[in-house]
Design a protein around this motif. Structure first.
Motif, short mmCIF file in Angstrom:
data_model
loop_
_atom_site.label_atom_id
_atom_site.label_comp_id
_atom_site.label_asym_id
_atom_site.label_seq_id
_atom_site.Cartn_x
_atom_site.Cartn_y
_atom_site.Cartn_z
N ASN A 21 0.82 -1.21 0.00
CA ASN A 21 0.00 0.00 0.00
C ASN A 21 0.86 1.26 0.00
N PHE A 22 1.98 1.21 0.70
CA PHE A 22 2.90 2.35 0.71
C PHE A 22 3.40 2.65 -0.71
N LEU A 23 3.83 1.62 -1.40
CA LEU A 23 4.34 1.82 -2.76
C LEU A 23 3.27 2.38 -3.69
N TRP A 24 2.09 1.80 -3.63
CA TRP A 24 1.03 2.25 -4.51
C TRP A 24 0.62 3.69 -4.22
N ASP A 25 0.53 4.04 -2.95
CA ASP A 25 0.16 5.40 -2.57
C ASP A 25 1.15 6.44 -3.12
N ASN A 26 2.39 6.01 -3.33
CA ASN A 26 3.42 6.95 -3.75
C ASN A 26 3.72 6.92 -5.25
N ILE A 27 3.04 6.06 -6.00
CA ILE A 27 3.25 6.07 -7.45
C ILE A 27 1.94 6.20 -8.23
N LYS A 28 0.80 6.01 -7.58
CA LYS A 28 -0.47 5.89 -8.30
C LYS A 28 -0.86 7.14 -9.08
N HIS A 29 -0.39 8.32 -8.67
CA HIS A 29 -0.77 9.55 -9.35
C HIS A 29 0.07 9.83 -10.60
N PHE A 30 1.12 9.05 -10.80
CA PHE A 30 2.00 9.27 -11.95
C PHE A 30 1.62 8.30 -13.07
N GLN A 31 0.41 8.49 -13.58
CA GLN A 31 -0.16 7.54 -14.53
C GLN A 31 0.62 7.49 -15.85
N LYS A 32 1.11 8.60 -16.32
CA LYS A 32 1.88 8.59 -17.58
C LYS A 32 3.11 7.71 -17.43
N GLU A 33 3.84 7.89 -16.32
CA GLU A 33 5.04 7.11 -16.08
C GLU A 33 4.70 5.63 -15.84
N LEU A 34 3.59 5.38 -15.16
CA LEU A 34 3.18 4.00 -14.90
C LEU A 34 2.86 3.26 -16.19
N LEU A 46 5.33 -4.53 -6.82
CA LEU A 46 6.73 -4.50 -6.39
C LEU A 46 7.67 -4.31 -7.57
N ILE A 47 7.42 -5.04 -8.65
CA ILE A 47 8.26 -4.95 -9.84
C ILE A 47 8.10 -3.59 -10.50
N LEU A 48 6.86 -3.14 -10.66
CA LEU A 48 6.59 -1.87 -11.30
C LEU A 48 7.16 -0.71 -10.50
N SER A 49 7.00 -0.73 -9.20
CA SER A 49 7.53 0.34 -8.35
C SER A 49 9.05 0.43 -8.47
N ASN A 50 9.70 -0.72 -8.48
CA ASN A 50 11.16 -0.74 -8.61
C ASN A 50 11.58 -0.08 -9.92
N TYR A 51 10.89 -0.42 -10.98
CA TYR A 51 11.21 0.13 -12.30
C TYR A 51 10.98 1.64 -12.34
N VAL A 52 9.87 2.07 -11.79
CA VAL A 52 9.52 3.49 -11.83
C VAL A 52 10.52 4.34 -11.04
N PHE A 59 11.71 -4.00 -3.15
CA PHE A 59 11.43 -2.88 -2.25
C PHE A 59 12.70 -2.38 -1.57
N VAL A 60 13.51 -3.30 -1.08
CA VAL A 60 14.75 -2.91 -0.42
C VAL A 60 15.68 -2.20 -1.40
N GLU A 61 15.68 -2.65 -2.64
CA GLU A 61 16.52 -2.01 -3.66
C GLU A 61 16.07 -0.57 -3.91
N ILE A 62 14.77 -0.33 -3.87
CA ILE A 62 14.26 1.04 -4.02
C ILE A 62 14.84 1.92 -2.93
N LEU A 63 14.77 1.44 -1.69
CA LEU A 63 15.18 2.26 -0.55
C LEU A 63 16.68 2.50 -0.50
N LEU A 64 17.47 1.47 -0.77
CA LEU A 64 18.90 1.57 -0.55
C LEU A 64 19.73 1.80 -1.82
N CYS A 65 19.08 1.71 -2.98
CA CYS A 65 19.79 1.97 -4.24
C CYS A 65 19.17 3.15 -5.00
N HIS A 66 17.92 3.00 -5.39
CA HIS A 66 17.30 3.98 -6.27
C HIS A 66 17.14 5.35 -5.62
N LEU A 67 16.82 5.38 -4.33
CA LEU A 67 16.63 6.67 -3.66
C LEU A 67 17.92 7.49 -3.59
#
Length: 316
Positions: free
Chosen positions: A84-97, A151-157, A187-195
């Motif tokens: 739910n955390f991931l979705w809440d933070n990407i759901k408004h970026f529909q073009k990118e999704l 999880l996969i989509l959030s990582n990519y975005v 998810f861990v890769e998002i936090l410790l790599c992508h951010l």
């Protein structure tokens, strides 16, 4: 009321020192050590010192979410599951999704499988009335993704759109993860790599026990990221009686040797400020219902009282 720092657990004191230095951290501790108790202490101290900053706290189940919310109630604390955390933070970026999901669908190495017989076009999701949605089921043709795909989509975005990393860091100065060992590797890769693509500052904290990892898809441990987080080992055990602690110490292989809690009010302490001795008995069977009834008769244990009697079920 926030506890005075002089009364905090030593492990929490150490975590607060890492926070003061702007360092990510990991609290490792065995079953019964009170990791969630420490998590709550950390949250209360962070709120006390940073009353205007928002804190995201994530755990694996909705039951755990409710437990943390009951212990800490503050307008700037946002508790949720990881999905739910991931979705809440990407759901408004529909073009990118839409762009990202199409790229993943067309990638043969992706675990998001193509619903068509040939590569989908860039316009594949253009006519969706409600855009990309996250639900309990998967229906890619309608732009509906489920738990694995989020999880996969959030990582990519987050990897391919650094501006989302800036936005997330602006939104949450503290991101805390309970039972991290079962958090998905994406998810861990998002936090410790992508951010890290963002120059903005925030603190990421993990709470858990690598030896209690349940799911194959979970990260298990943070050994790969040992340069990214400062580990704090929690040796005190707040819940288990003496004999259980001694048994656990013989089973652990990660160097954590637990000791009884120094808190006289901990659940495993008696009114005389001594640790409860407890008892250990092993029973096993392949027939759960039949075996529990046999154990009831042999021990007199009350399996309806989950504070006094625990059941460990091992599955293959």
């Amino acid at each position: 009321m926030v506890a005075k720092r002089s009364k905090l657990e030593p492990e929490v004191e150490e975590i607060l020192q890492h926070i003061d230095k702007g360092e990510n951290f990991l609290l490792s501790g065995g079953a019964g050590s009170g990791k969630t108790y420490s998590l709550v202490q950390v949250i209360k101290q962070v709120i006390s010192k940073n009353p205007t900053d928002s804190i995201a706290c994530m755990t694996y189940t909705n039951a755990a979410v409710r437990e943390i919310e009951e212990r800490v109630n503050h307008k700037n604390l946002f508790v949720s599951t990881i999905h739910n955390f991931l979705w809440d933070n990407i759901k408004h970026f529909q073009k990118e999704l839409k762009i990202s999901l199409i790229n993943l669908i067309n990638d043969e190495k992706s675990k998001i499988k193509n619903p068509e017989d040939e590569p989908v076009l860039e316009s594949y999701f253009d006519q969706l009335k409600n855009g990309i949605q996250y639900k309990e089921y998967l229906k890619l043709k309608d732009g509906i993704i489920s738990h694995d795909e989020i999880l996969i989509l959030s990582n990519y975005v987050f990897k391919n759109y650094p501006k989302l990393c800036d936005i997330l860091k602006d939104k949450f100065k503290f991101i805390l993860i309970d039972e991290y060992q079962d958090a998905d590797k994406n998810f861990v890769e998002i936090l410790l790599c992508h951010l890290k693509q963002s120059s903005k500052k925030n603190i990421i904290g993990f709470f858990g026990d690598a030896m209690q990892s349940i799911y194959d898809k979970g990260v298990g441990d943070l050994d790969f990221y040992k340069d990214e987080v400062k580990e704090v080992k929690k040796k005190q055990n707040r819940r288990n009686p003496k004999l259980i602690i001694e048994l656990a110490n013989k089973l652990r292989t990660d160097g954590i040797i637990q000791i009884p809690s120094e808190d006289d009010n901990a659940p495993n302490m008696t009114k005389g400020d001594k640790i409860k001795k407890g008892n250990i008995k092993f029973y096993y069977s392949q027939d759960k219902d039949e075996d529990i009834e046999r154990v009831k008769q042999a021990t007199g244990w009350d399996f309806k009282d989950n504070k006094q009697t625990k059941i460990l079920s091992l599955t293959l």
